[in-house]
Design a protein around this motif. Structure first.
Motif, mmCIF file in Angstrom:
data_model
loop_
_atom_site.group_PDB
_atom_site.id
_atom_site.type_symbol
_atom_site.label_atom_id
_atom_site.label_comp_id
_atom_site.label_asym_id
_atom_site.label_seq_id
_atom_site.Cartn_x
_atom_site.Cartn_y
_atom_site.Cartn_z
ATOM 1 N N UNK A 363 24.392 17.648 -13.565
ATOM 2 C CA UNK A 363 25.227 18.762 -13.065
ATOM 3 C C UNK A 363 24.472 19.854 -13.863
ATOM 4 N N UNK A 364 24.097 20.756 -13.083
ATOM 5 C CA UNK A 364 23.456 22.062 -13.748
ATOM 6 C C UNK A 364 24.234 23.147 -13.855
ATOM 7 N N UNK A 365 24.415 23.812 -14.692
ATOM 8 C CA UNK A 365 25.401 24.899 -15.007
ATOM 9 C C UNK A 365 24.598 26.341 -15.138
ATOM 10 N N UNK A 366 25.062 27.260 -14.266
ATOM 11 C CA UNK A 366 24.322 28.534 -14.092
ATOM 12 C C UNK A 366 25.349 29.737 -14.450
ATOM 13 N N UNK A 522 25.753 10.690 -16.775
ATOM 14 C CA UNK A 522 26.404 11.936 -16.896
ATOM 15 C C UNK A 522 25.370 12.839 -17.715
ATOM 16 N N UNK A 523 24.981 13.860 -16.941
ATOM 17 C CA UNK A 523 24.001 14.707 -17.524
ATOM 18 C C UNK A 523 24.430 16.290 -17.060
ATOM 19 N N UNK A 524 24.326 17.220 -18.061
ATOM 20 C CA UNK A 524 24.733 18.789 -17.873
ATOM 21 C C UNK A 524 23.387 19.311 -18.384
ATOM 22 N N UNK A 525 22.851 20.351 -17.518
ATOM 23 C CA UNK A 525 21.935 21.115 -18.010
ATOM 24 C C UNK A 525 21.969 22.594 -17.565
ATOM 25 N N UNK A 526 21.968 23.191 -18.675
ATOM 26 C CA UNK A 526 22.313 24.645 -18.698
ATOM 27 C C UNK A 526 20.966 25.322 -18.358
ATOM 28 N N UNK A 527 20.645 25.776 -17.152
ATOM 29 C CA UNK A 527 19.567 26.484 -16.775
ATOM 30 C C UNK A 527 19.862 27.236 -15.461
ATOM 31 N N UNK A 528 18.893 28.189 -15.280
ATOM 32 C CA UNK A 528 18.658 29.119 -14.112
ATOM 33 C C UNK A 528 17.474 28.940 -13.370
ATOM 34 N N UNK A 529 16.773 28.064 -13.810
ATOM 35 C CA UNK A 529 15.252 27.841 -13.184
ATOM 36 C C UNK A 529 15.290 27.088 -11.884
ATOM 37 N N UNK A 530 15.053 27.841 -10.769
ATOM 38 C CA UNK A 530 14.985 27.013 -9.555
ATOM 39 C C UNK A 530 14.431 25.678 -9.580
ATOM 40 N N UNK A 531 13.372 25.374 -10.342
ATOM 41 C CA UNK A 531 12.423 24.081 -10.360
ATOM 42 C C UNK A 531 13.401 23.080 -10.778
ATOM 43 N N UNK A 532 14.086 23.441 -11.836
ATOM 44 C CA UNK A 532 15.058 22.239 -12.438
ATOM 45 C C UNK A 532 16.317 22.214 -11.306
ATOM 46 N N UNK A 533 16.906 23.373 -10.972
ATOM 47 C CA UNK A 533 17.908 23.257 -10.045
ATOM 48 C C UNK A 533 17.858 22.589 -8.897
ATOM 49 N N UNK A 534 16.656 22.531 -8.278
ATOM 50 C CA UNK A 534 16.642 21.752 -6.935
ATOM 51 C C UNK A 534 16.370 20.113 -7.083
ATOM 52 N N UNK A 551 28.124 23.384 -5.721
ATOM 53 C CA UNK A 551 27.349 22.892 -4.593
ATOM 54 C C UNK A 551 25.754 22.551 -4.958
ATOM 55 N N UNK A 552 25.077 22.233 -3.879
ATOM 56 C CA UNK A 552 23.653 22.133 -4.138
ATOM 57 C C UNK A 552 23.010 23.357 -4.387
ATOM 58 N N UNK A 553 21.941 23.363 -5.016
ATOM 59 C CA UNK A 553 21.100 24.631 -5.374
ATOM 60 C C UNK A 553 20.709 25.263 -3.768
ATOM 61 N N UNK A 554 20.367 24.805 -2.786
ATOM 62 C CA UNK A 554 20.019 25.130 -1.530
ATOM 63 C C UNK A 554 21.226 25.679 -0.948
ATOM 64 N N UNK A 555 22.385 24.799 -0.973
ATOM 65 C CA UNK A 555 23.696 25.334 -0.517
ATOM 66 C C UNK A 555 24.089 26.922 -1.054
ATOM 67 N N UNK A 556 24.017 26.663 -2.182
ATOM 68 C CA UNK A 556 24.332 28.005 -2.886
ATOM 69 C C UNK A 556 23.220 29.095 -2.637
ATOM 70 N N UNK A 557 22.087 28.836 -2.422
ATOM 71 C CA UNK A 557 21.233 30.008 -2.188
ATOM 72 C C UNK A 557 21.333 30.672 -0.673
ATOM 73 N N UNK A 558 21.906 29.428 0.261
ATOM 74 C CA UNK A 558 21.999 29.889 1.483
ATOM 75 C C UNK A 558 23.376 30.624 1.713
ATOM 76 N N UNK A 559 24.268 30.428 0.694
ATOM 77 C CA UNK A 559 25.730 31.036 0.748
ATOM 78 C C UNK A 559 25.748 32.679 0.970
ATOM 79 N N UNK A 560 26.113 32.986 2.237
ATOM 80 C CA UNK A 560 26.261 34.485 2.496
ATOM 81 C C UNK A 560 27.320 35.345 1.728
ATOM 82 N N UNK A 561 28.223 34.615 1.086
ATOM 83 C CA UNK A 561 29.293 35.302 0.512
ATOM 84 C C UNK A 561 28.946 35.930 -0.816
ATOM 85 N N UNK A 562 30.066 36.355 -1.785
ATOM 86 C CA UNK A 562 29.908 36.751 -2.893
ATOM 87 C C UNK A 562 29.350 35.873 -3.916
ATOM 88 N N UNK A 563 29.600 34.730 -3.903
ATOM 89 C CA UNK A 563 29.396 33.660 -4.750
ATOM 90 C C UNK A 563 27.849 33.367 -4.505
#
Length: 592
Positions: A363-366, A522-534, A551-563
């Protein structure tokens, strides 16, 4: 002799310096009792000699070379042999007691520092803690190293006083009362000496703190041109230490000088009075020699008593400093009745943000605010109960603060953003829990893409890493810290910005290898790097103190809403900052 450090130094009595010193004495009662016995025997053998010598002299003058004279000579020789043997073994016992007390104090300080966490740095400056280990623990050991001298001196004084009073009331009173008066005059100097030593200790602690702060911030100081300002501050404080040391030296010199002068003035008085008594026929020639021998001998026990009083004074000053450290509360105190540890595979839940860490997932935490996500990661590892009191975290439904801390540390490991490396071999710095094979260590270095660290360290895994890893670049230190975290083989691994100090190519390799190495764990990574998030299984977006999207990195990037907009803003900022950092690096730094 027991090996040091001890497996467990025990639970100290921290109510007062006196109780603490007495507690330590009980901890080493065996070696201390042996040292006291040998000290008494050493002084007893010396106490016998003047008396035997006087009696033998009178016997020889009256009867010549008779068997009785040879008998007294044999007793004198036996006393000398006892003195040599007991003094040699007594010194060994004294050193053992000094080491036991000093190392036990250092170990207690170290354990408290480890257990207290951030609480120690909030209450005491770093330099003060360093001075406590480097100086105060050693001074506290002096009192146990010299305990045998004190007890032996007191016993010898009592025995000699009885013998002398029986031989001559006048000379006995002069010696037995005069020497304590002399010692009392010397003790009067001890109190001002104690005050000046305490002032010097305070000044030295501030100097050590200033030095530690200056060294740790040297790069920043150079960046703003502040070296001279801090050098001037250090110079001014060192002068204060010098002045305090000179004041101590003046008082100490008076004490040392009078400690020799006054007893020998007393010795001259005894010799003069004894000669008069011998001329009058009140004492024999042998008794005069005995009195002179005892008067000379007693100057040593009196000096020992005064010196030990000084050691006790310094030990009390040192123990007060040690108690300041030992009385520091823990950031994560252990539960008195720990709750049963949840079974493996339990969910880790932060109730405040709504973060649920599912078992076996990467899991990545952004977060828009890096400090906020870092604080959440810290809570997941239970590093500060007070700060987390209003933000409960549960493992398998049980509050982390209710679990056994040691067992929890085995299961949940947090790799913080700022890597801390320690002096020692590369192997010891990586395998902090011990037991890892060379293959496992090399595999962790491969995942962290830190093979260059191994190549650049003379001696490989057995090569030495300098203090704080200062011979390594920032990226190398971060990758070594990542390999160290991986080697803990934790059930739940939390990594805070594990790739923030490396270039994009290195980051991509680490991200791919990390995902493979922790697959099913079980792993949590605090990052905002797309290279890791992917490469992660799932991304959780933290905003306004709550998990607002998953969600996945790609689904969140494609999300057209506020999130999606929020998520893209964080990721885009990270890409911009990363590009800016790399364009400001030298080619050597980028390759690292």
């Amino acid at each position: 002799m027991r090996s040091l450090p001890l497996d467990s130094p025990g639970i100290p009595d921290t109510r007062s310096p006196g109780r603490f010193l007495w507690w330590q004495a009980r901890q080493q009662k065996g070696p201390l009792a042996l040292a006291l016995l040998l000290g008494v025997l050493t002084f007893a053998s010396q106490t016998v000699m003047p008396y035997v010598f006087g009696v033998a002299l009178d016997s020889g003058l009256e009867q010549g070379l008779t068997p009785e004279l040879w008998r007294w000579a044999g007793i004198l020789l036996a006393a000398a042999v006892v003195q040599v043997v007991t003094a040699a073994w007594g010194h060994r016992a004294d050193v053992v007691n000094w080491l036991r007390a000093s190392f036990a104090s250092s170990e207690l300080i170290g354990d408290r520092i480890v257990d207290s966490g951030d609480a120690i740095s909030e209450e005491l400056p770093t330099g003060e803690v360093v001075a406590t280990v480097a100086s105060d623990a050693l001074r506290m050991g002096d009192i146990y190293a010299n305990a045998a001298r004190l007890v032996g001196s007191l016993c010898a004084y009592v025995v000699v006083a009885v013998i002398m009073l029986n031989m001559s009331l006048l000379l006995g009173l002069v010696v037995t009362l005069g020497l304590p008066i002399v010692s009392g005059m010397l003790v009067l100097l001890v109190k001002p000496l104690q005050a000046r030593q305490a002032a010097q200790r305070e000044a030295q602690g501030r100097l050590t703190t200033l030095g530690a702060d200056t060294v740790s911030g040297l790069r920043i100081l150079r960046g703003i041109g502040g070296e001279k300002v801090f050098a001037d501050r250090y110079r001014a404080q060192s002068q204060k230490v010098k002045v305090a040391g000179e004041r101590v030296a003046v008082t100490q010199s008076w004490l040392d000088g009078l400690q020799i002068l006054l007893p020998y003035l007393m010795l001259a008085l005894v010799l003069w009075l004894g000669a008069r008594e011998a001329v009058k026929g009140n004492i024999t020639a042998g008794q005069l020699v005995t009195f002179f021998g005892y008067a000379s001998f007693l100057t040593w026990p009196m000096q020992n008593i005064v010196e030990v009083i000084q050691f006790v004074t310094r030990a009390f000053i040192a123990s007060r400093k040690i108690l300041k450290v030992l009385q520091t509360g823990s950031a994560t105190p252990g539960a008195t009745s720990p709750a049963p540890m949840p079974a493996a595979g339990a969910e880790l839940v932060d109730e405040t943000t709504g973060l649920v860490v599912a078992p076996g997932r990467l899991l990545a935490l952004v977060c828009q605010e890096p400090d906020e996500s870092a604080a959440l990661a810290t809570r997941l590892g239970r590093l500060d109960d007070e700060l987390e009191a209003s933000d409960p975290v549960r493992l398998g439904g049980v509050l982390l603060r209710d679990l056994d801390k040691t067992a929890l540390r085995r299961r949940v490991v947090v790799g913080e953003a700022t890597p801390h490396l320690f002096t020692g071999s590369l192997r010891a710095g990586l395998d902090v829990r011990g037991g890892a094979s060379d293959e496992q260590v090399l595999a962790a270095l491969h995942v962290a893409d830190a093979a260059d660290v191994l190549d650049s360290t003379p001696g490989g895994l057995d090569g030495e890493i300098a203090e704080k890893g200062r011979t390594l670049s920032g990226g190398q230190r971060q990758r070594v810290a990542l390999a160290r975290a991986l080697l803990t083989d934790a059930e739940i691994l939390v990594l805070v910005e594990p790739t923030s100090a490396v270039d994009a190519h290195t980051e991509a390799r680490i991200a791919e290898r990390l995902a493979g190495a922790r697959r099913g764990r079980t792993t949590v990574v605090v990052t905002a790097s797309p290279l890791v998030l992917d490469h992660v299984d799932e991304v959780a977006l933290l905003a306004d103190g709550k998990i607002v999207a998953r969600g996945t990195h790609r689904s969140l990037v494609a999300d057209a809403g506020e999130d999606g907009r929020r998520y893209r803003a964080v990721v885009d900022r990270s890409m911009t900052e990363n590009h800016h950092d790399q364009t400001n690096q030298t080619p050597a730094e980028v390759t690292r």
